[in-house]
Design an enzyme around this catalytic site. Structure first.
Site, short mmCIF file in Angstrom:
data_model
loop_
_atom_site.label_atom_id
_atom_site.label_comp_id
_atom_site.label_asym_id
_atom_site.label_seq_id
_atom_site.Cartn_x
_atom_site.Cartn_y
_atom_site.Cartn_z
N HIS A 1 105.21 -6.50 -45.08
CA HIS A 1 105.79 -7.33 -46.13
C HIS A 1 107.28 -7.04 -46.34
O HIS A 1 107.79 -6.00 -45.95
CB HIS A 1 105.04 -7.13 -47.45
N HIS B 1 100.58 -4.56 -44.99
CA HIS B 1 101.24 -3.45 -45.66
C HIS B 1 101.41 -2.25 -44.74
O HIS B 1 100.73 -2.12 -43.72
CB HIS B 1 100.43 -3.03 -46.89
#
Length: 223
Positions: free
Chosen positions: A10, A152
Site C-alpha cells: 500500500h 501490506h
C-alpha cells in the site's frame, strides 16, 4: 500457462510516517502517499490487467483504486486473507511503546519473527497460513491471467518467505518493501517464482525506499 501477479504494498499512510506498529488500524493516507498513488496509477495505465484484489483496509484499497481508475471495466474485489496482521494490544502503538510494553515480542520481531505471538492477536504462523491460502485462491481463480493484488508489509513478508524459502522460517530473511513497491510473481505448473521484487521505478529517487528489516530495536537502542 503462466499466471502473473503484481503484489503491491500500500501507499504511505500517516502511521508509517509516525513510526507506528499499525496492524489493522485503518490509518489515513499521507500527503506523500497521495503522490505515490498518482504515479502508481500512471504506471499501470496501459498495462493489461484481468482482476484487482485488495485488503479491506483503506490504505490498501486506495492503492487498488489508483490503478482501477484506468481500468473501469474491473471491479475491485476485497480479499480478507490479504489484511494486515492482527497485532492485538500492540495495534497502532509507536515503535518505542511496543519496545517498552512488549519487549519479548519486539525482540522476536527483530530476530525471529516466525515465533511472534501478538498479544490479543494472531501468531505469525496464522498470518502465513491465511495469506498464502488467499494467494492460492487468487491463482486458482485466475489461471493464465494478470492480477493486481494490493496488501501490506506483513503479508508480503510472509508471501516472500514462502516463495523464496518454502517455509515460514524464511521470514527471518525477508524485508518490508517500500510503499507502492511492485513485486511481480509468476505462477506456473504449481511453482512460484519472483520475476521482480520491490520495484519502485514509478517513483522519483527521493521517494524510493529500499527493503528494510524494520527493526524495533537496533542493538540496545530503540529506532
Amino acid at each position: 500457462m503462466v499466471t502473473t501477479l503484481y503484489l503491491i504494498r500500500h501507499c504511505q499512510s500517516m502511521g508509517n510516517i509516525q513510526r507506528r506498529f499499525q496492524g489493522r488500524f485503518d490509518a489515513e493516507v499521507s500527503p506523500d502517499g497521495v503522490k505515490q498513488l498518482a504515479l502508481l496509477g500512471l504506471r499501470f495505465r496501459n498495462e493489461p490487467i484481468d482482476a484487482i484484489y485488495t485488503s479491506p483496509l483503506k490504505r490498501a484499497r486506495a492503492t487498488a483504486e489508483a490503478i482501477a481508475q484506468y481500468h473501469p471495466e474491473l471491479e475491485i474485489k476485497e480479499e480478507p486473507g490479504l489484511i494486515e496482521l492482527d497485532c492485538g494490544d500492540m495495534e497502532n502503538l509507536l515503535l518505542t511503546e511496543v519496545a517498552e510494553r512488549f519487549p519479548q515480542v519486539a525482540r522476536d520481531w527483530d530476530q525471529s519473527p516466525d515465533l511472534c505471538q501478538f498479544p490479543g492477536g494472531e501468531s505469525m504462523a496464522q498470518v502465513y497460513e491465511r495469506a498464502n491460502r488467499a494467494l492460492d485462491r487468487i491463482i486458482q481463480d485466475h489461471a493464465g491471467e494478470r492480477v493486481v493484488v494490493t496488501t501490506h508489509g506483513g503479508v508480503l513478508r510472509n508471501l516472500f518467505a514462502r516463495v523464496a524459502y518454502g517455509e515460514l522460517k524464511g521470514i527471518r530473511h525477508s524485508e518490508v518493501f517500500g510503499n507502492t513497491g511492485v513485486s511481480t510473481l509468476a505462477a506456473e505448473d504449481g511453482a512460484l517464482r519472483w520475476e521482480k521484487v520491490n520495484d519502485l521505478s514509478h517513483l522519483p529517487e527521493d521517494m524510493r525506499r529500499p527493503p528494510t528489516r524494520f527493526a524495533i530495536f537496533a542493538g540496545d537502542r530503540l529506532v
